[in-house]
Design an enzyme around this catalytic site. Structure first.
Site, mmCIF file in Angstrom:
data_model
loop_
_atom_site.group_PDB
_atom_site.id
_atom_site.type_symbol
_atom_site.label_atom_id
_atom_site.label_comp_id
_atom_site.label_asym_id
_atom_site.label_seq_id
_atom_site.Cartn_x
_atom_site.Cartn_y
_atom_site.Cartn_z
ATOM 1 N N CYS A 161 -9.595 -7.695 2.215
ATOM 2 C CA CYS A 161 -9.302 -6.137 2.411
ATOM 3 C C CYS A 161 -10.884 -5.387 2.417
ATOM 4 C CB CYS A 161 -8.712 -5.341 1.427
ATOM 5 S SG CYS A 161 -7.013 -6.013 1.481
ATOM 6 N N HIS B 163 4.524 -10.505 2.567
ATOM 7 C CA HIS B 163 3.551 -11.624 3.046
ATOM 8 C C HIS B 163 2.571 -12.364 2.097
ATOM 9 C CE1 HIS B 163 -0.658 -9.865 3.642
ATOM 10 N NE2 HIS B 163 -0.114 -8.450 3.292
ATOM 11 N N ASN C 239 -6.315 -9.971 -7.334
ATOM 12 C CA ASN C 239 -6.662 -10.529 -5.927
ATOM 13 C C ASN C 239 -7.707 -11.256 -5.581
ATOM 14 O OD1 ASN C 239 -7.108 -7.628 -5.987
ATOM 15 N ND2 ASN C 239 -7.912 -8.144 -4.002
ATOM 16 N N THR D 258 0.900 -0.998 -0.058
ATOM 17 C CA THR D 258 -0.024 -0.142 -0.067
ATOM 18 C C THR D 258 0.945 1.218 -0.077
ATOM 19 O OG1 THR D 258 -1.761 -1.072 1.179
ATOM 20 C CG2 THR D 258 -1.626 1.301 1.333
ATOM 21 N N SER E 294 4.635 -7.253 -2.041
ATOM 22 C CA SER E 294 4.480 -7.131 -0.741
ATOM 23 C C SER E 294 4.965 -8.611 -0.158
ATOM 24 C CB SER E 294 2.862 -7.038 -0.345
ATOM 25 O OG SER E 294 2.783 -7.367 1.105
ATOM 26 N N THR F 118 14.080 4.327 9.793
ATOM 27 C CA THR F 118 14.835 2.953 9.997
ATOM 28 C C THR F 118 14.223 1.877 9.638
ATOM 29 O OG1 THR F 118 15.547 4.311 12.303
ATOM 30 C CG2 THR F 118 15.851 1.873 11.977
ATOM 31 N N GLN G 211 0.339 -9.979 -6.410
ATOM 32 C CA GLN G 211 -0.215 -11.400 -6.322
ATOM 33 C C GLN G 211 0.453 -12.287 -7.236
ATOM 34 O OE1 GLN G 211 -2.657 -13.016 -4.280
ATOM 35 N NE2 GLN G 211 -3.233 -10.853 -3.425
#
Length: 359
Positions: free
Chosen positions: A305, A187, A140, A73, A185, A223, A168
């Site tokens: 989502c 995950h 997705n 995102t 992403s 960081t 995806q």
């Protein structure tokens, strides 16, 4: 519990977890060091991040750089808002991270339609003056694979940048060709949550959204977490080494799943799709009740989502389905760690619960 919601998130690969642990060490080791510090421990942490960057870059085209972010995102926001482009065109079935951001940047954002198969026509007209075109690689919700290489060429011919949400598809199929900006992403490819990346083609200029310490080449201050980066990198490296075996495994599961749900209607193209995504519907099914009755199976009524919103899927509506039809759809997602026995057990539970509804 049988987990079949791989589009929402994938299980963390054991190898990714192992890669993270040294950088989560306490005071007895130096793994907790700030990677932006100049001392020895900081330099070691920074080196681990660069190894991870190279591992993630191996999933992407040459001729660009990987910028770590908090997730896809943020990466998509950086691409859209950081590009400074004011006239946008995006596909009608994009994830909310693209649609909402594009509409924020350009309230008159043009939607590129899809056909009943869930695909954008490569010859779709792009409005004059468009500055950025965004089309996802793999949807997705329904798993359709878009003709992004051709669409990127069309965008460039119109003088626009091309952004691809590859969340995806990354680590599963070849990187989108001809794109200027690619978001992914961790995950969604067996890595940890809380980290993603934006690939930026050489020569493409962006303005940062987050200001502060000037990290990530000045594009993303803050960081970095060596642990998250290491987990992302290890997961990406596994996708490279296990790519063919993962594909064959998913292909076999797909054939099994199609047979188990043969009397359900498939949403989206049967051919141009990632086969780890089975999105099907059945007239008359009460999906909320189905989810409640199948408590030992984790699957979805649509995009995670948007779950619980009560709104029909914008993706299924874009295919031409009615609101009533869209609300009878379920999404079953599987991948590397799914077994055939799990798929058989889940299908038995879902089909039995469906029959109990009398449909």
């Amino acid at each position: 519990m049988i987990y079949l919601d791989y589009q929402a998130t994938t299980p963390l690969a054991p190898e990714a977890r192992a890669a993270m642990l040294p950088w989560l060490a306490g005071p007895e080791a130096a793994g907790f060091a700030n990677p932006h510090s100049p001392h020895r421990s900081g330099r070691a942490a920074a080196a681990a991040i660069e190894v991870a960057r190279d591992q993630v870059a191996a999933l992407l085209p040459p001729g660009g750089r990987v910028v770590f972010t908090s997730g896809a995102t943020e990466a998509l926001n950086l691409a859209i808002l950081g590009s400074g482009r004011k006239r946008l065109a995006v596909s009608a079935i994009e994830h909310a991270a693209v649609l909402d951001t594009a509409r924020f940047a350009d309230p008159a954002c043009h939607l590129l339609p899809v056909g009943g198969d869930g695909l954008v026509d490569p010859a779709v007209p792009i409005p004059d003056g468009t500055g950025l075109v965004a089309v996802m690689q793999v949807n997705n919700e329904i798993g359709t694979i878009q003709p992004v290489a051709e669409l990127a060429e069309r965008a460039h011919a119109a003088g626009a940048l091309f952004l691809c949400d590859a969340v995806q598809g990354a680590g599963k199929i070849a990187a989108p060709a001809n794109a200027d900006l690619i978001a992914l992403s961790a995950h969604k490819l067996y890595g940890p949550k809380g980290i993603g990346a934006l690939w930026v083609r050489d020569g493409v200029a962006l303005q940062p959204l987050i200001h502060g310490g000037g990290q990530e080449g000045g594009l993303r201050s803050g960081t970095l977490s060596p642990a998250l980066c290491a987990g992302f990198g290890a997961a990406a490296a596994l996708c490279t080494s296990l790519g063919e075996s993962d594909r064959l495994h998913v292909e076999k599961l797909w054939e099994t799943a199609r047979a188990l749900f043969a009397d359900w209607a498939l949403n989206g193209s049967a051919d141009a799709r990632w086969q780890g995504n089975l999105n099907v519907r059945r007239d008359g099914v009460d999906v909320a009740r189905l989810l409640s009755d199948c408590r030992t199976v984790s699957f979805s009524a649509g995009s995670a989502c948007a779950s619980g919103s009560g709104r029909p899927s914008h993706v299924l509506r874009a295919l031409g389905l009615s609101d009533k039809q869209a609300k009878t759809a379920i999404r079953i997602g599987f991948g590397r760690y799914t077994t055939e026995d799990e798929l058989l057990g889940a299908a038995a539970a879902i089909n039995a619960a469906t029959l109990a509804q009398g449909v």
